[in-house]
Motif scaffolding. Sequence first.
Motif, PDB file in Angstrom:
ATOM      1  N   GLN A 136      -5.336   6.995  -1.367  1.00 15.43           N
ATOM      2  CA  GLN A 136      -6.700   6.514  -1.557  1.00 15.43           C
ATOM      3  C   GLN A 136      -7.698   7.652  -1.357  1.00 15.43           C
ATOM      4  O   GLN A 136      -7.481   8.551  -0.545  1.00 15.43           O
TER       5      GLN A 136
ATOM      6  N   LYS B  50      -7.022   4.228  -6.827  1.00 14.71           N
ATOM      7  CA  LYS B  50      -7.270   5.140  -5.715  1.00 14.71           C
ATOM      8  C   LYS B  50      -8.418   4.691  -4.827  1.00 14.71           C
ATOM      9  O   LYS B  50      -8.712   5.337  -3.833  1.00 14.71           O
ATOM     10  N   ALA B  51      -9.092   3.607  -5.227  1.00 15.30           N
ATOM     11  CA  ALA B  51     -10.209   3.105  -4.430  1.00 15.30           C
ATOM     12  C   ALA B  51     -10.412   1.626  -4.721  1.00 15.30           C
ATOM     13  O   ALA B  51     -10.074   1.148  -5.803  1.00 15.30           O
TER      14      ALA B  51
ATOM     15  N   GLU C 266       0.815  -1.215   0.000  1.00 21.10           N
ATOM     16  CA  GLU C 266       0.000   0.000   0.000  1.00 21.10           C
ATOM     17  C   GLU C 266       0.850   1.267   0.000  1.00 21.10           C
ATOM     18  O   GLU C 266       0.375   2.335  -0.367  1.00 21.10           O
TER      19      GLU C 266
END
Length: 147
Positions: A93, A132-133, A87
Amino acid sequence: MSLSNRLADDMKQAMKNKDKFKLSVIRMVRSSLQNESIKLGSELSEEAELTVLTREVKQRKDSLHEFESAGRDDLAEKLREELLILEEYLPEQLSDEELEAIVKETITQVGASSKADMGKVMGAIMPKVKGKADGSQINRLVQQHLS
């Protein structure tokens, strides 16, 4: 700095720090990037690199869920640590509010009114939020707004 360059730098640093776990995770990701590059027959664009990284994160999240439901806490903990490392390389995010605004805007743009339009909405949203999600989170929000 591209993802490949960043991974190479971090791999060197992990070697210097004798951080075997982080080194193995970075090597796995670099291997996946290289395999994708070979499959495509050309260098990967930043977008393609992000796609591969997102796929790696998704695979680990799916496995994590399976391990947790099977009661394999030892393997689940290892995957959580891998996810923390991966991550770091994902773009920041989107917050729930930002994501919800994008979902509402896209539903309006597409003219969706029922769950039958789910595919059109998801197809329009995913390129906007790539990396981003989480797709399952987007899916859940779209279903809420279309019901």
